[in-house]
Write an enzyme that holds these catalytic residues in place. Structure first.
Site, PDB file in Angstrom:
ATOM      1  N   ALA A 234       1.252  -1.638   0.185  1.00  0.00           N
ATOM      2  CA  ALA A 234      -0.094   0.095  -0.129  1.00  0.00           C
ATOM      3  C   ALA A 234       0.815   1.423   0.158  1.00  0.00           C
ATOM      4  O   ALA A 234       0.537   2.421  -0.329  1.00  0.00           O
ATOM      5  CB  ALA A 234      -0.941   0.190   1.584  1.00  0.00           C
ATOM      6  N   PRO A 236       3.387   4.417  -0.647  1.00  0.00           N
ATOM      7  CA  PRO A 236       2.898   5.301  -0.100  1.00  0.00           C
ATOM      8  C   PRO A 236       1.857   6.179   0.340  1.00  0.00           C
ATOM      9  O   PRO A 236       1.261   6.907   1.236  1.00  0.00           O
ATOM     10  CB  PRO A 236       4.025   7.059  -0.304  1.00  0.00           C
ATOM     11  CG  PRO A 236       3.559   6.351  -2.155  1.00  0.00           C
ATOM     12  CD  PRO A 236       3.830   5.076  -2.301  1.00  0.00           C
ATOM     13  N   CYS A 349       2.877  -1.409 -11.971  1.00  0.00           N
ATOM     14  CA  CYS A 349       3.544   0.199 -12.676  1.00  0.00           C
ATOM     15  C   CYS A 349       4.500  -0.565 -13.600  1.00  0.00           C
ATOM     16  O   CYS A 349       5.294   0.362 -13.672  1.00  0.00           O
ATOM     17  CB  CYS A 349       3.591   1.324 -12.564  1.00  0.00           C
ATOM     18  SG  CYS A 349       5.132   0.552 -10.689  1.00  0.00           S
TER      19      CYS A 349
HETATM   20  C1  SAM Z   1       4.234   0.008  -6.401  1.00  0.00           C
HETATM   21  S1  SAM Z   1       4.573   0.235  -4.817  1.00  0.00           S
HETATM   22  C2  SAM Z   1       2.932   0.615  -4.200  1.00  0.00           C
HETATM   23  C3  SAM Z   1       2.798   1.708  -4.057  1.00  0.00           C
HETATM   24  C4  SAM Z   1       1.144   2.423  -3.176  1.00  0.00           C
HETATM   25  N1  SAM Z   1      -0.114   1.053  -3.790  1.00  0.00           N
HETATM   26  C5  SAM Z   1      -0.065   3.605  -4.151  1.00  0.00           C
HETATM   27  O1  SAM Z   1      -0.568   3.191  -4.406  1.00  0.00           O
HETATM   28  O2  SAM Z   1       0.661   4.236  -3.464  1.00  0.00           O
HETATM   29  C6  SAM Z   1       4.554  -1.013  -4.302  1.00  0.00           C
HETATM   30  C7  SAM Z   1       4.985  -1.443  -2.836  1.00  0.00           C
HETATM   31  O3  SAM Z   1       5.269  -2.861  -2.141  1.00  0.00           O
HETATM   32  C8  SAM Z   1       6.191  -2.786  -1.352  1.00  0.00           C
HETATM   33  N2  SAM Z   1       5.942  -4.632  -0.556  1.00  0.00           N
HETATM   34  C9  SAM Z   1       7.202  -5.267  -1.809  1.00  0.00           C
HETATM   35  N3  SAM Z   1       7.390  -6.709  -1.280  1.00  0.00           N
HETATM   36  C10 SAM Z   1       6.372  -6.904  -0.515  1.00  0.00           C
HETATM   37  C11 SAM Z   1       5.877  -7.827   0.283  1.00  0.00           C
HETATM   38  N4  SAM Z   1       6.431  -8.716   0.306  1.00  0.00           N
HETATM   39  N5  SAM Z   1       4.541  -7.771   1.516  1.00  0.00           N
HETATM   40  C12 SAM Z   1       3.972  -6.797   1.198  1.00  0.00           C
HETATM   41  N6  SAM Z   1       4.935  -5.588   0.603  1.00  0.00           N
HETATM   42  C13 SAM Z   1       5.428  -5.209   0.206  1.00  0.00           C
HETATM   43  C14 SAM Z   1       6.961  -2.451  -1.046  1.00  0.00           C
HETATM   44  O4  SAM Z   1       7.320  -1.462   0.486  1.00  0.00           O
HETATM   45  C15 SAM Z   1       6.199  -0.550  -1.558  1.00  0.00           C
HETATM   46  O5  SAM Z   1       5.445  -0.526  -0.320  1.00  0.00           O
END
Ligand code: SAM
Length: 407
Positions: A234, A236, A349
C-alpha cells in the site's frame, strides 16, 4: 565555484550512470537544503531524459570522446541550454568550473564546445531520436509492442511527466483552485512547473499526487461504503486514500515500516482513516475474508520511466524471473483472502506482459465497463496503459490492471 545544485546534479548523474545507483537512494543519502535538492533532481532528471539528444548536439564539436566525468558536465550544460532554455553565459561559465574539478586541462575545450552548442546545437538536439532505453528493456518491449511503439514510448519518456492530482472531493473545484484541468478519468492535471506543497488545498488535504494511470485501479475496483477492503503493498498510500475516501473500511498492508510512515502522514494530512499493517504478503494471514482487495504488486516499474529516467540505466533485467514468481505467489494468496463473489484488482506499473496480462490469465475476469475506459486501453479483460497514450495531453504512466472475481 560551481553552484551547489549543479554540483549535486552532476554527482547524481555520475552515480546513476557509472555506479548504477537509483536516484531515490542518492537523494535519500544526500544532504542539501530542500530548494537545492529539488533543483538538483530536476537537472539530473532532465539530463538523463535527454542523453541521446544532448550527445547528438555535442558530437559535431568534439574531436574525440571526452572522459566520462567531463562528458557528463557537457551533457548537463547542453540540456540546460537546449532543453531548459537557460541563459548561455551562466551555464557555460558554471560548466567550465565543473570541468575544472573533473579535469583541469579540459576547461578550454569545454568552453569552446559549449559556446558552439549554445549557438548552433538546437537543430541537432531537436532532430535527434529520443534517449534509448537500453537493450535489456528495448528488446523485450520491441518483441511485445513492435519497434514503432517502442519509439513512441521513448519519445514519451523524453517528454517527462506532468503533475497529476487526485481530488479528495470534487475534481472540478480542485482544478479551478490549482489552475489544472480535469482529465476524462477524473484526475486533475497541472501542466506547468508546480511546487506541490505550495498548491492551494495541500495543507488542508484536498488532494494527493497520483499519476492519472495509477489512479485507475482503485476506480475499477469501485469500493462501496462499508465494504471490507484490503490494500496490499500500500505504501505510500495513493490507492489507500482513494479507497478510504470512498467510505470503505480499509486495511492497508506493506512490508516496509518506513514506507508505512508515509501512508500514516498522508492519511493524517487528508483526514482519512485506514488500519495499517506492517507485514509480508507472502507470509501474513488475515483474520477473516475481504469483500474487495487491491494488489499493487512490486514490479520492474518500467511504466514509470517518464518520472524515473534513471531506471533503464541502473537496472539490467536481472532478477525479473524471481519478481514474476513473487507476483504469482502474491496473487494466489490474495485471491484466497476474498469472500465468495468478492473482487480483486491486480495491477503493476510495468510495461512487461509477464507482470500484467500473463499473471491474470487463468482467472475469471470481470469486464471493466467504466465510462472512462478507452477502446485502445483494453487488453483481453484488463487494461493495458502505456506512456505513449494521450500524447496530446501529456501522456500517462505505463500500467496494467484487471478486475478478478472469486467464484
Ligand atoms: C508499487 S509500490 C505500491 C504503491 C502503492 N500501492 C500506492 O498506490 O501508493 C510497491 C510496495 O510494495 C511493498 N512490498 C514489496 N514487497 C512486499 C511484500 N512481500 N509484502 C508487502 N509489501 C511489499 C513495497 O514496500 C512498496 O511500498
Amino acid at each position: 565555484m560551481a553552484d551547489a545544485a549543479r554540483e549535486l546534479a552532476l554527482s547524481f548523474i555520475k552515480s546513476v550512470l557509472a555506479q548504477r545507483i537509483m536516484m531515490q537512494d542518492l537523494v535519500a543519502a544526500a544532504s542539501a537544503p530542500p530548494e537545492v535538492m529539488a533543483r538538483a533532481q530536476r537537472l539530473a532528471n532532465a539530463t538523463l531524459r535527454n542523453l541521446g539528444p544532448a550527445d547528438a548536439a555535442l558530437k559535431p564539436w568534439l574531436k574525440k570522446a571526452p572522459p566520462a566525468p567531463v562528458r557528463d558536465v557537457l551533457r548537463l550544460a547542453t540540456v540546460e541550454l537546449l532543453a531548459l532554455g537557460e541563459a548561455p553565459h551562466g551555464v557555460v561559465s558554471e560548466a567550465v568550473s565543473l570541468t575544472r574539478q573533473a579535469s583541469p586541462r579540459a576547461t578550454g575545450m569545454a568552453n569552446a564546445v559549449l559556446r558552439r552548442v549554445a549557438e548552433e546545437g538546437q537543430a541537432a538536439f531537436d532532430a535527434a531520436p529520443p534517449t534509448r532505453m537500453g537493450n535489456w528493456l528495448r528488446g523485450r518491449l520491441g518483441a511485445v509492442y513492435g519497434n514503432a511503439v517502442v519509439a513512441r514510448i521513448e519519445a514519451a519518456h523524453g517528454a517527462g511527466a506532468p503533475l497529476d492530482l487526485t481530488a479528495k472531493g470534487d475534481p472540478a473545484a480542485l482544478a479551478e483552485a490549482t489552475g489544472g484541468t480535469v482529465l476524462p478519468t477524473g484526475s486533475v492535471r497541472i501542466s506547468g512547473p508546480a511546487q506541490v506543497t505550495a498548491l492551494p488545498g495541500y495543507e488542508e488535504g484536498a488532494f494527493w499526487v497520483q499519476d492519472a494511470a495509477a489512479a485507475l485501479p482503485a476506480k475499477l475496483l469501485d469500493a462501496q461504503p462499508g465494504e471490507r477492503v484490503l490494500d496490499l503493498c500500500a505504501a505510500p498510500g495513493g490507492k489507500t486514500m482513494q479507497l478510504a475516501s470512498a467510505g470503505a473500511d480499509v486495511t492497508a498492508l506493506d512490508l516496509s515500516e518506513r514506507r508505512l510512515k508515509r501512508v500514516e502522514e498522508n492519511l493524517a494530512r487528508t483526514g482519512l482513516t485506514a488500519t495499517l499493517v506492517a507485514a509480508d504478503v507472502l507470509t501474513w494471514e488475515p483474520e477473516g475474508l475481504f469483500d474487495v482487495i487491491l494488489l499493487d504488486a512490486p514490479c520492474s516499474a518500467t511504466g514509470t520511466i517518464r518520472r524515473h529516467p534513471d531506471l533503464p540505466h541502473v537496472k539490467d533485467g536481472k532478477g525479473l524471473k524471481e519478481l514474476f514468481a513473487m507476483q504469482t505467489a502474491m496473487l494466489e494468496r490474495a485471491m484466497s483472502w476474498l469472500k465468495p463473489g468478492g473482487r480483486l484488482v491486480y495491477c503493476t506499473c510495468s510495461l512487461l506482459p509477464e507482470e500484467g496480462e500473463k499473471q491474470v490469465e487463468g482467472y475469471t475476469l470481470a469486464r471493466p465497463e467504466a465510462a472512462w475506459v478507452e477502446d485502445s486501453w483494453r487488453a483481453g479483460d484488463g487494461l493495458r496503459l502505456r506512456p505513449d497514450f494521450w500524447p496530446e495531453v501529456g501522456g500517462m504512466d505505463g500500467f496494467y490492471m484487471a478486475v478478478l472475481r472469486r467464484a
